[in-house]
Design a protein around this motif. Structure first.
Motif, mmCIF file in Angstrom:
data_model
loop_
_atom_site.group_PDB
_atom_site.id
_atom_site.type_symbol
_atom_site.label_atom_id
_atom_site.label_comp_id
_atom_site.label_asym_id
_atom_site.label_seq_id
_atom_site.Cartn_x
_atom_site.Cartn_y
_atom_site.Cartn_z
ATOM 1 N N TYR A 53 18.022 -10.996 21.849
ATOM 2 C CA TYR A 53 17.398 -10.153 20.792
ATOM 3 C C TYR A 53 18.630 -9.227 20.307
ATOM 4 O O TYR A 53 19.732 -8.816 20.806
ATOM 5 N N SER A 54 18.326 -9.133 18.879
ATOM 6 C CA SER A 54 19.219 -8.055 18.080
ATOM 7 C C SER A 54 17.918 -6.731 18.286
ATOM 8 O O SER A 54 16.955 -6.915 18.263
ATOM 9 N N LEU A 55 18.655 -5.658 18.748
ATOM 10 C CA LEU A 55 17.661 -4.374 18.893
ATOM 11 C C LEU A 55 18.054 -3.494 17.726
ATOM 12 O O LEU A 55 18.992 -2.971 17.518
ATOM 13 N N SER A 56 16.921 -2.892 17.158
ATOM 14 C CA SER A 56 16.902 -1.587 16.369
ATOM 15 C C SER A 56 16.231 -0.317 17.188
ATOM 16 O O SER A 56 15.383 -0.583 18.013
ATOM 17 N N PHE A 57 16.834 0.779 16.942
ATOM 18 C CA PHE A 57 16.416 1.810 17.581
ATOM 19 C C PHE A 57 15.761 2.727 16.511
ATOM 20 O O PHE A 57 16.374 2.966 15.063
ATOM 21 N N ASP A 58 14.789 3.572 16.825
ATOM 22 C CA ASP A 58 14.330 4.719 15.892
ATOM 23 C C ASP A 58 14.043 6.061 16.966
ATOM 24 O O ASP A 58 13.241 5.862 17.622
ATOM 25 N N LEU A 59 14.569 7.102 16.481
ATOM 26 C CA LEU A 59 14.224 8.211 16.992
ATOM 27 C C LEU A 59 13.550 9.194 16.204
ATOM 28 O O LEU A 59 14.078 9.447 15.068
ATOM 29 N N ILE A 60 12.341 9.807 16.703
ATOM 30 C CA ILE A 60 11.727 10.634 15.972
ATOM 31 C C ILE A 60 11.528 12.194 16.619
ATOM 32 O O ILE A 60 11.036 11.941 17.927
ATOM 33 N N ALA A 61 12.123 13.091 16.202
ATOM 34 C CA ALA A 61 11.714 14.546 16.978
ATOM 35 C C ALA A 61 10.217 15.129 16.335
ATOM 36 O O ALA A 61 10.186 15.166 15.331
ATOM 37 N N ALA A 62 9.568 15.508 17.159
ATOM 38 C CA ALA A 62 8.380 16.147 16.851
ATOM 39 C C ALA A 62 8.557 17.735 16.848
ATOM 40 O O ALA A 62 9.328 18.158 17.703
ATOM 41 N N PRO A 63 7.605 18.364 16.267
ATOM 42 C CA PRO A 63 7.761 19.845 16.180
ATOM 43 C C PRO A 63 7.465 20.304 17.579
ATOM 44 O O PRO A 63 7.844 21.795 17.828
ATOM 45 N N ASP A 64 6.744 19.624 18.483
ATOM 46 C CA ASP A 64 6.554 20.250 19.702
ATOM 47 C C ASP A 64 7.573 19.933 20.864
ATOM 48 O O ASP A 64 7.446 20.371 21.993
ATOM 49 N N GLY A 65 8.631 19.565 20.326
ATOM 50 C CA GLY A 65 9.835 19.499 21.314
ATOM 51 C C GLY A 65 9.869 18.002 21.904
ATOM 52 O O GLY A 65 10.902 17.544 22.686
ATOM 53 N N THR A 66 8.792 17.100 21.606
ATOM 54 C CA THR A 66 8.959 15.787 22.129
ATOM 55 C C THR A 66 9.791 14.906 21.206
ATOM 56 O O THR A 66 9.932 15.112 19.991
ATOM 57 N N THR A 70 7.572 8.151 24.453
ATOM 58 C CA THR A 70 7.592 9.530 23.913
ATOM 59 C C THR A 70 7.465 10.725 24.796
ATOM 60 O O THR A 70 6.447 10.416 26.103
ATOM 61 N N ALA A 71 8.564 11.531 24.786
ATOM 62 C CA ALA A 71 8.376 12.487 26.003
ATOM 63 C C ALA A 71 9.557 13.601 25.542
ATOM 64 O O ALA A 71 10.178 13.304 24.528
ATOM 65 N N SER A 72 9.862 14.727 26.490
ATOM 66 C CA SER A 72 10.945 15.337 26.015
ATOM 67 C C SER A 72 12.285 14.697 26.316
ATOM 68 O O SER A 72 12.289 13.564 27.006
ATOM 69 N N ALA A 73 13.456 15.412 25.285
ATOM 70 C CA ALA A 73 14.371 14.802 25.630
ATOM 71 C C ALA A 73 14.997 14.529 27.060
ATOM 72 O O ALA A 73 15.740 13.606 27.518
ATOM 73 N N ALA A 74 14.832 15.698 27.793
ATOM 74 C CA ALA A 74 15.242 15.702 29.119
ATOM 75 C C ALA A 74 14.501 14.467 29.906
ATOM 76 O O ALA A 74 14.936 13.956 30.870
ATOM 77 N N GLU A 75 13.348 14.433 29.736
ATOM 78 C CA GLU A 75 12.592 13.440 30.458
ATOM 79 C C GLU A 75 12.940 12.041 30.052
ATOM 80 O O GLU A 75 13.108 11.173 30.900
ATOM 81 N N ILE A 76 13.314 11.882 28.929
ATOM 82 C CA ILE A 76 13.602 10.432 28.386
ATOM 83 C C ILE A 76 15.184 10.344 28.873
ATOM 84 O O ILE A 76 15.362 9.060 29.553
#
Length: 143
Positions: A13-26, A54-60
């Protein structure tokens, strides 16, 4: 580690990525599989479904660090196995379709057209004889 984890999917496949930061730090990481350029067949709905974490940056980061043993790695392996099964089924279906077509052609070639049997001449029923008192040129009477 993200690219190494996704490498089995990148072969198909060809893959696309989407990163979204939420106000609660996730952070939400969404991976969207698309049809690769030059691919012969389109993707099945199950193959093109996005993968979202969906998780904190450290958890991901920690999850991605686990590689193939992590949740994303296991999900990618499951998706690859599903895609392989779908490809095998598609190939088997095409092979069966081709075999059935060839069998139908062979059967049609083997069937010879029927030659109609010579028709038997049908005798016309004998007409009843005219009454003895009938005169030529006059219609016969029923009484």
């Amino acid at each position: 580690m993200l690219i190494a984890t996704l490498l089995p999917l990148l072969t198909r496949y060809s893959l696309s990525f989407d990163l979204i930061a939420a106000p609660d730090g996730t952070v939400t990481l969404t991976i969207i599989p698309r049809k690769a350029e030059g691919a012969a067949r389109s993707l099945d709905k199950s193959e093109s479904r996005p993968i979202s974490i969906t998780a904190s940056a450290a958890e991901i980061d920690a999850e991605l660090g686990r590689g193939a043993d992590g949740a994303l790695g296991q999900l990618v392996a499951s998706r690859k196995a599903l895609a392989d099964q779908l490809a095998d089924q598609h190939q088997a279906t095409e092979a069966a379709r081709t075999a059935a077509s060839e069998a139908a052609k062979a059967k049609a070639a083997a069937v010879k057209p029927k030659v109609p049997a010579p028709s038997v001449a049908v005798k016309a029923p004998a007409l009843p004889s005219l009454p003895t008192d009938a005169k030529p040129g006059e219609p016969a009477t029923l009484f």
